[in-house]
Design an enzyme around this catalytic site. Structure first.
Site, PDB file in Angstrom:
ATOM      1  N   GLU A 194       0.819  -1.207   0.000  1.00  0.00           N
ATOM      2  CA  GLU A 194       0.000   0.000   0.000  1.00  0.00           C
ATOM      3  C   GLU A 194       0.863   1.273   0.000  1.00  0.00           C
ATOM      4  OE1 GLU A 194      -3.371   0.545  -0.247  1.00  0.00           O
ATOM      5  OE2 GLU A 194      -2.765   2.638  -0.203  1.00  0.00           O
ATOM      6  N   THR A 229      -5.880   1.840  -5.408  1.00  0.00           N
ATOM      7  CA  THR A 229      -5.510   0.425  -5.317  1.00  0.00           C
ATOM      8  C   THR A 229      -6.245  -0.405  -6.364  1.00  0.00           C
ATOM      9  OG1 THR A 229      -5.382   0.681  -2.923  1.00  0.00           O
ATOM     10  CG2 THR A 229      -5.273  -1.556  -3.771  1.00  0.00           C
TER      11      THR A 229
HETATM   12  C1  GP9 Z   1      -8.961  -0.406   0.589  1.00  0.00           C
HETATM   13  C2  GP9 Z   1      -7.512  -0.361   0.291  1.00  0.00           C
HETATM   14  C3  GP9 Z   1      -7.048   1.052   0.112  1.00  0.00           C
HETATM   15  O1  GP9 Z   1      -9.527  -1.657   0.584  1.00  0.00           O
HETATM   16  O2  GP9 Z   1      -7.225  -1.148  -0.797  1.00  0.00           O
HETATM   17  O3  GP9 Z   1      -7.544   1.615  -1.021  1.00  0.00           O
HETATM   18  P1  GP9 Z   1      -6.923   2.941  -1.655  1.00  0.00           P
HETATM   19  O4  GP9 Z   1      -7.537   4.107  -0.941  1.00  0.00           O
HETATM   20  O5  GP9 Z   1      -5.454   2.888  -1.471  1.00  0.00           O
HETATM   21  O6  GP9 Z   1      -7.314   2.861  -3.075  1.00  0.00           O
HETATM   22 MN    MN Z   2      -3.796   1.722  -2.090  1.00  0.00          MN
END
Ligand code: GP9
Ligand code: MN
Length: 638
Positions: free
Chosen positions: A253, A297
């Site tokens: 992330e 994401t």
């Molecule tokens: C949420 C996580 C974060 O499930 O994948 O999402 P993002 O805000 O980074 O797109």
């Molecule tokens: Mn993300």
């Protein structure tokens, strides 16, 4: 009821009754998380705003009987809609969407269990309808029912003002709520169930119309472009090196490349990932770009599974979650792989539950698959260390070979971490976001190191390849001042901004021994062709826009979703062509364009920029027209 008689128009009474009911349903039947006072306030306001809008339409009926009839039936139908959502929610912990409603399997599942999803006390949901029904039939004369033109316009203006106020608060609470459309729960929480349904219908109508007008005629041209400009003819020497191995894909992330082999307060930010850059079993791509847009994401997931570009606005996971694709999980499925996603968040976030089905992912281990407590959570939920720890237990049960994706969460804005999890100090600048980014990145780095150890301990390491990829930027341009301080630069130029869109990409092949740091310009669009090639899988009739990173005949640019691009020589952004080595703008020649008869600068970037635009448009055509449904893939079960 005397206290209300002759004081209020009837639609206001209906609004209050229905609004109270809706609020009770939100609070006590739907399990809506309230994270702060603002959310609690918005949730309290929105049932009244949307019901006011709904019932105030009645003032435009001139006859009393029509007004009353409108209010009666609206209350009944709207209550049935709330009830339908409740029943659906009890089964799926989600709100109804038009496509889901039309999707056979969901409806059939629901059909069988519908009675068991009803509760005796559900009858109470219709109390307000009964009261409205009674008052409108028996006591109609007791309310204001004659509206002057001014009164009518006032009611309309009032409902629009209330709606605008609600939307304004919602935008404040979740910026870009409408364009990004993250999550149905957020939408319902912020704009209410009824407005959510209107929004869902609008999105759906738009997608359907574009789809209806597509007939597949566009495909030969796109195919030809891909054959001539994208695909390479020869297999790379890495073809098949990981044949039949399990694939462990870690979505890191918000991880950006600028932290790799870098320090904060004199300490390494990512000691484990740094060690991988020197590891003989690992390829590290140092000029690898994320190509995501508003879908964050989910866009990165879309890119890696399809090697198509995400959309320029909205999240394709949401807007085209029902399309047909020829995604990596499906292709791997034909080779005997199972595919799984592990992510300790709501399943409906980014519409993953629906999209994963379209992508052919076999199993999705969402929040329910984990033990999530206050102690093991921070920020967005389950911390990465317990997440990996608990995931190991699930992996042990998987049928091999598998393709499993692990989506981390702790290193997500606003980068919260408790002191006991902090191994390094925050940075010191005017941006709390950037300051706190470093300790959470370090925490994620440690969690990945620990995961490697756990895989080894469980005997799962040797038979796997492990891929680690940053999904998108974590630090936006809003923090440029702090970023320039950290990087020791005077300012962050548009050129620097593009360079900051690099995210780490690691391919770790246990026992391989030939790993190195690779410097070619590369991006998320290349992941699918690269992985399929490593696994020794041919994918000839597919349409995609990336290349095997180990091939010698790759197309020589990486397009960002906004039309910017990077190649070995140039970085093109904000209409300026920069020399990639010096970061200085490249001189161009002025040319009078015939179309617009103004001076246009033609630089070395212009021909590639044109190609990028064309490629993005082809990718959009594939998605908007749902064109994969017209292609017969070999072996593909329809
Ligand atoms: C949420 C996580 C974060 O499930 O994948 O999402 P993002 O805000 O980074 O797109
Ligand atoms: Mn993300």
């Amino acid at each position: 009821m005397n206290f209300i008689q002759k004081k209020m128009p009837f639609f206001i009474i209906a609004t209050i009754l229905f609004g109270i009911k809706t609020y009770i349903v939100y609070r006590f039947i739907f399990n809506i998380d309230l994270e702060n006072i603002m959310q609690a306030l918005i949730l309290f306001i929105n049932p009244f705003v949307s019901t006011f809008l709904l019932f105030s339409i009645s003032v435009w009926f001139s006859k009393k009987s029509r007004q009353m009839k409108y209010i009666r039936y609206t209350a009944l139908l709207a209550s049935l809609l709330v009830f339908a959502n409740i029943v659906f929610y009890r089964s799926f912990a989600d709100f109804i969407t038009i496509p889901q409603l039309l999707q056979g399997s969901n409806a059939a599942d629901l059909g069988k269990s519908i009675l068991s999803l009803m509760r005796p006390y559900d009858i109470l949901l219709f109390i307000d309808v009964a009261v409205i029904w009674h008052l409108s039939k028996r006591r109609a004369d007791s309310f204001i029912i004659d509206f002057s033109r001014r009164g009518k316009v006032f009611a309309l203006a009032m409902s629009l003002v209330l709606l605008a106020g609600n939307f304004f608060l919602a935008e404040m609470e979740r910026p870009q709520l409408f364009t990004r459309a993250f999550d149905r729960e957020y939408l319902v929480k912020n704009i209410g169930l009824f407005n959510y349904h209107i929004y869902d219908i609008a999105i759906n109508t738009k997608a359907t119309t574009q789809k209806v007008f597509a007939d597949g005629n566009e495909i030969p041209e796109i195919k030809k472009y891909v054959e001539n400009n994208v695909k390479d003819d020869q297999k790379s020497e890495m073809f098949g090196v990981a044949e039949n191995k399990n694939v462990v894909f870690i979505n890191a992330e918000s991880l950006q490349s600028f932290v790799i082999n870098n320090e904060v307060n004199g300490e390494e930010v990512t000691p484990f990932l740094n060690s991988l850059t020197e590891d003989k079993d690992t390829y590290y791509f140092e000029n690898f770009y994320h190509q995501t847009e508003q879908g964050k994401t989910s866009d990165s997931e879309f890119l890696i599974e399809n090697s198509l570009y995400p959309l320029s606005r909205g999240a394709v996971f949401f807007t085209h979650g029902q399309n047909e694709y020829n995604a990596m999980p499906e292709i791997l499925g034909q080779e005997g792989y199972t595919s799984n996603v592990f992510h300790a968040n709501n399943k409906s976030f980014w519409n993953r539950d629906q999209m994963y089905e379209s992508l052919g992912i076999d199993a999705f281990y969402g929040k329910e698959a984990y033990e999530v407590t206050d102690d093991n959570s921070v920020g967005w939920g389950l911390k990465d260390k317990p997440f990996f720890e608990q995931s190991i237990e699930h992996i042990k049960t998987l049928k091999e070979p598998y393709y499993s994706k692990f989506i981390t969460l702790t290193n997500h804005f606003p980068f919260e971490l408790t002191d006991q999890d902090k191994s390094i100090e925050s940075y010191d600048s005017n941006s709390t976001t950037l300051n706190n980014f470093f300790p959470t990145v370090r925490y994620m780095d440690e969690s990945i190191e620990q995961f490697f150890e756990q895989l080894k301990a469980a005997g799962l390491y040797e038979d796997s390849i492990i891929i680690i990829m940053g999904d998108h930027y974590g630090i936006s341009a809003n923090h440029n001042k702090a970023m320039s301080q950290y990087l020791g630069k005077e300012e962050i130029t548009p050129f620097d901004h593009v360079q900051l869109q690099r995210v780490p990409f690691f391919i770790h092949i246990p026992g391989h021994g030939k790993g190195e740091v690779r410097s070619e310009v590369s991006g998320q669009i290349d992941v699918k062709p690269t992985m399929l090639s490593l696994l020794g899988i041919e994918n000839e009739d597919d349409i995609y826009f990336g290349n095997d990173l180990f091939s010698n005949e790759r197309k020589d640019y990486i397009a960002l979703r906004n039309g910017d691009f990077i190649n070995e020589d140039f970085v093109y952004t904000s209409g300026i062509c920069y020399d990639r080595q010096t970061g200085e703008p490249v001189e161009g020649e002025s040319e009078v364009s015939l179309d617009v008869s103004i001076d246009e600068e033609v630089t070395a970037c212009t021909p590639i920029a044109d190609k990028v635009d064309r490629e993005l448009a082809y990718s959009d055509d594939m998605i908007y027209g749902d064109l994969f449904r017209f292609i017969e893939f070999e072996d593909k079960e329809k």
